[in-house]
Design a protein around this motif. Structure first.
Motif, PDB file in Angstrom:
ATOM      1  N   ALA A   1       0.850  -1.326   0.073  1.00  0.00           N
ATOM      2  CA  ALA A   1       0.012  -0.168   0.006  1.00  0.00           C
ATOM      3  C   ALA A   1       0.851   1.381   0.086  1.00  0.00           C
ATOM      4  O   ALA A   1       0.231   2.211  -0.072  1.00  0.00           O
ATOM      5  N   LYS A   2       2.161   1.024   0.170  1.00  0.00           N
ATOM      6  CA  LYS A   2       3.054   2.136   0.403  1.00  0.00           C
ATOM      7  C   LYS A   2       4.059   1.975  -0.815  1.00  0.00           C
ATOM      8  O   LYS A   2       4.747   0.897  -1.068  1.00  0.00           O
ATOM      9  N   PRO A   3       4.545   3.141  -1.245  1.00  0.00           N
ATOM     10  CA  PRO A   3       5.680   3.387  -2.441  1.00  0.00           C
ATOM     11  C   PRO A   3       7.089   2.918  -1.790  1.00  0.00           C
ATOM     12  O   PRO A   3       7.370   2.884  -0.775  1.00  0.00           O
ATOM     13  N   PHE A   4       7.824   2.272  -2.803  1.00  0.00           N
ATOM     14  CA  PHE A   4       9.088   1.704  -2.354  1.00  0.00           C
ATOM     15  C   PHE A   4      10.085   2.924  -2.914  1.00  0.00           C
ATOM     16  O   PHE A   4       9.944   3.499  -3.937  1.00  0.00           O
TER      17      PHE A   4
ATOM     18  N   PHE B   1       8.619  -2.282 -12.234  1.00  0.00           N
ATOM     19  CA  PHE B   1       8.712  -0.878 -12.402  1.00  0.00           C
ATOM     20  C   PHE B   1       9.847  -0.572 -13.648  1.00  0.00           C
ATOM     21  O   PHE B   1       9.428   0.191 -14.624  1.00  0.00           O
ATOM     22  N   VAL B   2      10.750  -1.398 -13.620  1.00  0.00           N
ATOM     23  CA  VAL B   2      11.728  -1.163 -14.652  1.00  0.00           C
ATOM     24  C   VAL B   2      11.125  -1.525 -16.367  1.00  0.00           C
ATOM     25  O   VAL B   2      11.590  -0.967 -17.255  1.00  0.00           O
ATOM     26  N   ASP B   3      10.372  -2.602 -16.011  1.00  0.00           N
ATOM     27  CA  ASP B   3       9.827  -3.030 -17.343  1.00  0.00           C
ATOM     28  C   ASP B   3       8.666  -2.074 -17.966  1.00  0.00           C
ATOM     29  O   ASP B   3       8.733  -1.739 -18.956  1.00  0.00           O
ATOM     30  N   LEU B   4       7.882  -1.334 -17.018  1.00  0.00           N
ATOM     31  CA  LEU B   4       7.228  -0.109 -17.178  1.00  0.00           C
ATOM     32  C   LEU B   4       7.898   0.748 -17.897  1.00  0.00           C
ATOM     33  O   LEU B   4       7.437   1.536 -18.779  1.00  0.00           O
ATOM     34  N   GLN B   5       9.113   1.256 -17.242  1.00  0.00           N
ATOM     35  CA  GLN B   5       9.901   2.537 -17.571  1.00  0.00           C
ATOM     36  C   GLN B   5      10.378   2.000 -19.021  1.00  0.00           C
ATOM     37  O   GLN B   5      10.262   3.092 -19.852  1.00  0.00           O
ATOM     38  N   GLU B   6      10.748   0.819 -19.477  1.00  0.00           N
ATOM     39  CA  GLU B   6      11.402   0.630 -20.664  1.00  0.00           C
ATOM     40  C   GLU B   6      10.355   0.544 -21.643  1.00  0.00           C
ATOM     41  O   GLU B   6      10.388   1.175 -22.627  1.00  0.00           O
TER      42      GLU B   6
ATOM     43  N   PHE C   1      -0.527   6.845 -26.817  1.00  0.00           N
ATOM     44  CA  PHE C   1       0.077   6.566 -25.846  1.00  0.00           C
ATOM     45  C   PHE C   1       0.244   7.511 -24.586  1.00  0.00           C
ATOM     46  O   PHE C   1       0.734   8.687 -24.987  1.00  0.00           O
ATOM     47  N   VAL C   2      -0.195   6.930 -23.470  1.00  0.00           N
ATOM     48  CA  VAL C   2      -0.031   8.047 -22.143  1.00  0.00           C
ATOM     49  C   VAL C   2       1.185   7.803 -21.333  1.00  0.00           C
ATOM     50  O   VAL C   2       1.669   6.682 -21.106  1.00  0.00           O
ATOM     51  N   VAL C   3       1.872   8.779 -21.559  1.00  0.00           N
ATOM     52  CA  VAL C   3       3.426   8.770 -20.936  1.00  0.00           C
ATOM     53  C   VAL C   3       3.136   9.111 -19.237  1.00  0.00           C
ATOM     54  O   VAL C   3       2.507  10.208 -18.972  1.00  0.00           O
ATOM     55  N   LYS C   4       3.464   8.293 -18.499  1.00  0.00           N
ATOM     56  CA  LYS C   4       3.148   8.211 -17.131  1.00  0.00           C
ATOM     57  C   LYS C   4       4.470   8.723 -16.433  1.00  0.00           C
ATOM     58  O   LYS C   4       5.585   8.390 -16.809  1.00  0.00           O
ATOM     59  N   SER C   5       4.669   9.272 -15.229  1.00  0.00           N
ATOM     60  CA  SER C   5       5.693   9.663 -14.327  1.00  0.00           C
ATOM     61  C   SER C   5       6.112   8.358 -13.782  1.00  0.00           C
ATOM     62  O   SER C   5       5.315   7.543 -13.490  1.00  0.00           O
TER      63      SER C   5
ATOM     64  N   ALA D   1       6.303   8.125 -10.567  1.00  0.00           N
ATOM     65  CA  ALA D   1       5.796   7.623  -9.488  1.00  0.00           C
ATOM     66  C   ALA D   1       4.336   6.951  -9.840  1.00  0.00           C
ATOM     67  O   ALA D   1       3.794   6.042  -9.107  1.00  0.00           O
ATOM     68  N   GLU D   2       3.766   7.322 -11.009  1.00  0.00           N
ATOM     69  CA  GLU D   2       2.573   6.685 -11.449  1.00  0.00           C
ATOM     70  C   GLU D   2       3.041   5.243 -11.943  1.00  0.00           C
ATOM     71  O   GLU D   2       2.192   4.192 -11.626  1.00  0.00           O
ATOM     72  N   LEU D   3       4.091   5.079 -12.464  1.00  0.00           N
ATOM     73  CA  LEU D   3       4.584   3.599 -13.024  1.00  0.00           C
ATOM     74  C   LEU D   3       4.871   2.947 -11.596  1.00  0.00           C
ATOM     75  O   LEU D   3       4.488   1.742 -11.618  1.00  0.00           O
ATOM     76  N   GLU D   4       5.287   3.474 -10.576  1.00  0.00           N
ATOM     77  CA  GLU D   4       5.773   2.864  -9.284  1.00  0.00           C
ATOM     78  C   GLU D   4       4.631   2.303  -8.949  1.00  0.00           C
ATOM     79  O   GLU D   4       4.513   1.077  -8.231  1.00  0.00           O
ATOM     80  N   LYS D   5       3.660   3.068  -8.615  1.00  0.00           N
ATOM     81  CA  LYS D   5       2.110   2.601  -8.215  1.00  0.00           C
ATOM     82  C   LYS D   5       1.574   1.575  -9.061  1.00  0.00           C
ATOM     83  O   LYS D   5       1.095   0.551  -8.518  1.00  0.00           O
ATOM     84  N   GLU D   6       1.622   1.520 -10.427  1.00  0.00           N
ATOM     85  CA  GLU D   6       1.093   0.637 -11.310  1.00  0.00           C
ATOM     86  C   GLU D   6       1.817  -0.630 -11.075  1.00  0.00           C
ATOM     87  O   GLU D   6       1.232  -1.778 -10.853  1.00  0.00           O
TER      88      GLU D   6
END
Length: 713
Positions: free
Chosen positions: A131-134, A174-179, A190-194, A196-201
């Protein structure tokens, strides 16, 4: 083709076993359940002590090993139990042997109670952590190999261990989503997310995976299944291949060995909405009923008068085990149709033959010549039907097809063949030799029997190669060993095969459940009661078979072989059986020497072996949770894996096709999905480096033989 006369009766003697009958009762109160389990535990103990090939003393030392193994089986990554739990259970550490010998069962119920408490805590814990960010900038590591860990001493230590594991899983995603973001930037819609948004996803993806994992455990691993796991902790300490099979697992084992089962004739798949009907077999029970359609979601599965089981938290394979059953029985499926309506339908289980798991062949072009290829997934046999499939007979049929294609050599592929029926090996070796011993079988009292091919003549006497790897076990090792001892062919593969040199029989528990099979209400034990030996006297136990030509293999450095299990029986040897080596004029020895010299000088194979060693070593080391260090290592790993994928491919695609008489099965199959799978199998063969190397070896045998014949003339 070799005769099967007498084969059925022999199989019954070998695999029938003892029959323990418990008084049947309809009561399911706690005392009755405990009484039944006590009988089952006592029966298991008696069998182990009286009939196992090499029984270990069931004493305090044995008890301590079972204690540790069972707890490890329940909590493999040591994130569930605390040290205090283990300490509180230690009062049973030296009493499990007493329970096996008749004392009241205390250990398994106590473990189960603790498990239930810790399981609920584990669910709450992973939900809280996710429930909390890393923070992926911190320099910390996680140990993923639990063998190097002790049970956590405190709640805080357990929480930190779970946090690090979840952080690692999240970091991966997270790294996969960044790539993906970098790759798709600038793409339309394509929606570019920050970050923080990718970490949550990424955390949400891990949460979803954890929910699925724990829902499955909650749905399927109940107290009854845990007791079965306890029995297997006991049998597994006697040796790795003595197992207790609960009724459903026993049926699944029988299905695998026979290639035949009774079900509804539909393929299942799983997605976010549950277990769906992916395809329906034409002519099968589901197709005949007309009530099921592709896309229907299975909600519940019912058996007879019993309450239906909600399968919403099940994995596909768990649901399949419930849907399959005995011949002529009815299964009730509660389904949600694609239009949202819910209904219950009843289908009589019908016979389904797993022909895709049987032997199959192909023709491989090599220059102007052709080489026959036969894939043997296991040594199956359907002894419940007089005309049931037999591995040896299926191989014989493929040999006839390939000979009609005028192939110059035959490749038998037994990679990852886990074994099967020993007598099928005898029949199959007989296709390639002109009578003689195939394997020696030793009883626990020291008496040995030689199993021989007594049929004169051979079905195929040309160049032969057998492909094996670390997962080629048991019966496949006996086949490879016999071919090697007779100098009948060339064995090609990893440094050794699996190393299983023991024979098991099935011992049923309880009353029979149907008229068509030997299955019973309490399942059965697969008991090690014999050991087999090569005709040269050596055991395949622990050492396996060493190929004539060794190639680097992706599994080589994984600890998965018999020698890696401390409970395995030891290697030994007996007297050699009298036999005469193959008298053919095939220049195997010369070719083997040439090929091994080439392999030593082959820079690609040397690089592949080096890469595999590095990957194995890296996987054992603590993993960094720092994103920069993680990315750096992943870049190295990906580069190495990509390089390996290239090295594991043939330098150019092989020419592969179905044999002429099977072309309709591949190219015009009325079951399109099945036809597509057959074609995909052919396609996969084309780029297989190991097949390519084996075909080249056989071609060298043919070429050398031709040159020798020409020189002689």
């Amino acid at each position: 083709m070799k005769s099967r006369k007498g084969l059925l009766s022999i199989a019954i003697v070998l695999f029938g076993g003892l029959f323990f009958a418990f008084r049947s009762t309809t009561s399911v109160d706690t005392d009755t359940i405990l009484s039944q389990r006590q009988q089952l535990l006592a029966a298991v103990g008696t069998l182990l002590e009286k009939q196992h090939y090499s029984p270990k003393d069931i004493n305090d030392e044995f008890s301590r090993k079972v204690f540790n193994k069972y707890l490890s089986d329940l909590d493999g990554d040591k994130t569930l139990f605390l040290k205090v739990d283990i300490d509180s259970l230690r009062k049973y550490e030296n009493t499990i042997d007493d329970e096996i010998h008749g004392s009241a069962i205390r250990f398994a119920p106590s473990v189960s109670n603790t498990y239930d408490i810790r399981f609920k805590q584990a669910v709450a814990l992973y939900k809280e952590i996710l429930a909390k960010p890393f923070d992926f900038t911190a320099n910390e590591t996680v140990v993923m190999n639990s063998d190097n860990l002790a049970y956590p001493a405190t709640e805080a230590e357990r929480k930190d261990r779970v946090r690090k594991q979840l952080k690692y899983y999240t970091l991966e995603r997270f790294v996969d989503l960044q790539e993906q973001r970098e790759k798709n930037k600038g793409q339309k819609d394509f929606v570019v997310k920050s970050d923080a948004e990718l970490e949550k996803e990424a955390r949400e993806k891990v949460l979803k995976a954890m929910d699925k994992r724990y829902d499955r455990i909650k749905s399927t691993f109940n107290e009854t299944q845990r007791f079965s796991a306890f029995l297997n902790a006991i049998t597994g300490e006697m040796d790795p291949h003595t197992d207790y099979l609960p009724p459903t697992e026993k049926r699944s084992f029988d299905e695998q060995m026979s290639g035949r089962f009774y079900g509804i004739g539909a393929q299942l798949a799983q997605d976010d909405y549950g277990i769906k009907i992916a395809s329906i077999q034409t002519g099968g029970a589901a197709w005949k009923s007309g009530q099921l359609a592709v896309g229907d979601v299975i909600i519940k599965v019912g058996q007879g008068k019993a309450d239906p089981v909600d399968v919403s938290g099940f994995a596909t394979e768990d649901a399949v085990k419930l849907i399959r059953g005995n011949k002529g029985t009815e299964v009730a499926l509660t389904i949600k149709k694609t239009d949202g309506t819910i209904k219950t339908i009843y289908i009589l289980r019908d016979e389904i033959v797993l022909d895709e798991t049987f032997v199959r062949s192909a023709v491989i072009g090599e220059g102007k010549d052709k080489v026959g290829y036969i894939f043997v997934p296991e040594f199956y046999a359907d002894f419940e039907k007089e005309d049931g499939n037999r591995c040896s007979e299926d191989v014989a049929k493929e040999l006839v097809k390939l000979k009609a294609e005028n192939v110059k050599g035959i490749v038998i592929d037994m990679r990852s063949n886990g074994g099967g029926y020993l007598y099928e090996v005898v029949q199959m070796v007989g296709l390639f030799i002109n009578q003689g011993p195939v394997v020696q079988v030793r009883e626990k009292d020291g008496r040995s029997t030689i199993l021989s091919d007594r049929q004169p003549g051979t079905l195929y006497d040309g160049p032969l190669a057998v492909m094996v790897n670390e997962l080629s076990a048991s019966a496949s090792e006996i086949f490879a060993a016999a071919i090697q001892d007779y100098k009948r062919g060339i064995i090609i593969g990893s440094t050794s095969t699996y190393g299983k040199g023991t024979v098991q029989k099935s011992v049923p528990f309880g009353n029979r459940t149907d008229l068509y099979s030997a299955r019973t209400e309490y399942g059965a034990m697969k008991l090690t009661f014999q050991k087999f030996y090569r005709i040269n006297g050596g055991s395949t136990q622990l050492k396996g078979v060493t190929p004539d030509i060794v190639l680097p293999d992706p599994y080589e450095y994984l600890k998965i072989r018999e020698k890696d299990n401390p409970a395995s029986l030891p290697w030994d040897e007996i007297a050699q059986a009298p036999f005469q080596a193959w008298q053919g004029d095939l220049p195997y020895e010369t070719v083997v020497q040439k090929e091994n010299a080439k392999i030593k000088q082959n820079p690609s194979l040397t690089l592949l072996n080096s890469n595999l060693q590095w990957l194995s070593k890296t996987s054992e080391e603590p993993a960094s949770l720092n994103i920069d260090k993680y990315k750096q290592l992943q870049k190295q790993i990906r580069s190495t894996v990509k390089q390996n994928e290239s090295l594991l491919k043939a330098s150019k695609d092989l020419t592969v096709d179905a044999v002429q008489v099977d072309r309709d099965k591949y190219y015009n199959n009325p079951d399109k999905a099945k036809g597509d799978r057959y074609l995909a199998w052919l396609k996969a063969l084309k780029s297989d480096m190991y097949i390519d190397e084996t075909v080249k070896v056989l071609s060298e045998v043919v070429r050398s033989q031709t040159q020798t014949a020409a020189a002689t003339n």
